[in-house]
Write a protein that holds these residues in place. Structure first.
Motif, PDB file in Angstrom:
ATOM      1  N   ARG A 152      -1.112   0.844  -7.342  1.00  0.00           N
ATOM      2  CA  ARG A 152      -1.114   0.391  -5.888  1.00  0.00           C
ATOM      3  C   ARG A 152      -2.451   0.964  -5.150  1.00  0.00           C
ATOM      4  O   ARG A 152      -2.874   2.054  -5.651  1.00  0.00           O
ATOM      5  CB  ARG A 152       0.024   0.999  -5.186  1.00  0.00           C
ATOM      6  N   ILE A 153      -2.809   0.401  -4.200  1.00  0.00           N
ATOM      7  CA  ILE A 153      -3.653   0.930  -3.457  1.00  0.00           C
ATOM      8  C   ILE A 153      -3.208   1.980  -2.350  1.00  0.00           C
ATOM      9  O   ILE A 153      -1.969   2.099  -1.946  1.00  0.00           O
ATOM     10  CB  ILE A 153      -4.464  -0.083  -2.453  1.00  0.00           C
ATOM     11  N   CYS A 154      -3.958   3.250  -2.375  1.00  0.00           N
ATOM     12  CA  CYS A 154      -3.463   4.306  -1.560  1.00  0.00           C
ATOM     13  C   CYS A 154      -3.979   4.479  -0.350  1.00  0.00           C
ATOM     14  O   CYS A 154      -5.252   4.274  -0.304  1.00  0.00           O
ATOM     15  CB  CYS A 154      -3.320   5.652  -2.432  1.00  0.00           C
ATOM     16  N   ARG A 155      -3.310   5.302   0.379  1.00  0.00           N
ATOM     17  CA  ARG A 155      -3.981   5.551   2.016  1.00  0.00           C
ATOM     18  C   ARG A 155      -3.306   6.802   2.307  1.00  0.00           C
ATOM     19  O   ARG A 155      -2.151   7.184   1.816  1.00  0.00           O
ATOM     20  CB  ARG A 155      -3.660   4.310   2.731  1.00  0.00           C
TER      21      ARG A 155
ATOM     22  N   THR B 221       0.857  -1.276   0.015  1.00  0.00           N
ATOM     23  CA  THR B 221       0.073  -0.136  -0.243  1.00  0.00           C
ATOM     24  C   THR B 221       0.772   1.108   0.031  1.00  0.00           C
ATOM     25  O   THR B 221       1.833   1.257   0.706  1.00  0.00           O
ATOM     26  CB  THR B 221      -0.971  -0.149   1.302  1.00  0.00           C
TER      27      THR B 221
END
Length: 124
Positions: A97-100, A51
């Motif tokens: 990518r998954i982002c946070r 992430t």
């Protein structure tokens, strides 16, 4: 002429250094610090496994204006999101990518010099 970031805030730089050390101890990997362009600046960009995490670091030595985390208002959140989009355009290898969006809040309300660091995952 490219946009340039001015890092003259020593307290802010110290807070970012403390946050980086803490996050590395939690297993995150630093990709970039103080990524900036014309849309704004992101303090830390790290990987938490796969992430991609955009991290805003805030510190407060007094509570009269609220705690550090409360200073990340909607306008600042919007700037960080726009800057994250600019980052993903520049570094396309991370576009899958998954982002946070996380926040590190460092407060010293009692004036003792003992800071409390709080990691807020998915802050906004």
């Amino acid at each position: 002429m490219p946009w340039k970031l001015n890092l003259s805030n020593k307290k802010g730089a110290l807070a970012e250094k403390s946050a980086l050390l803490f996050l590395k101890q939690q297993g995150l990997t630093l990709l970039h610090s103080n990524f900036a362009d014309k849309t704004g600046e992101i303090d830390l960009i790290m990987l938490d496994y796969s992430t991609l995490v955009f991290i805003e670091v805030r510190s407060r030595s007094h509570s009269r204006f609220g705690n550090a985390a409360s200073s990340i208002d909607k306008i600042k959140q919007q700037k960080i999101r726009k800057t994250a989009a600019a980052y993903l355009l520049k570094y396309r290898q991370h576009s899958h990518r998954i982002c946070r969006f996380d926040a590190i809040s460092i407060d010293n309300h009692d004036g003792t010099g003992q800071n409390s660091l709080k990691w807020i995952k998915s802050a906004f």
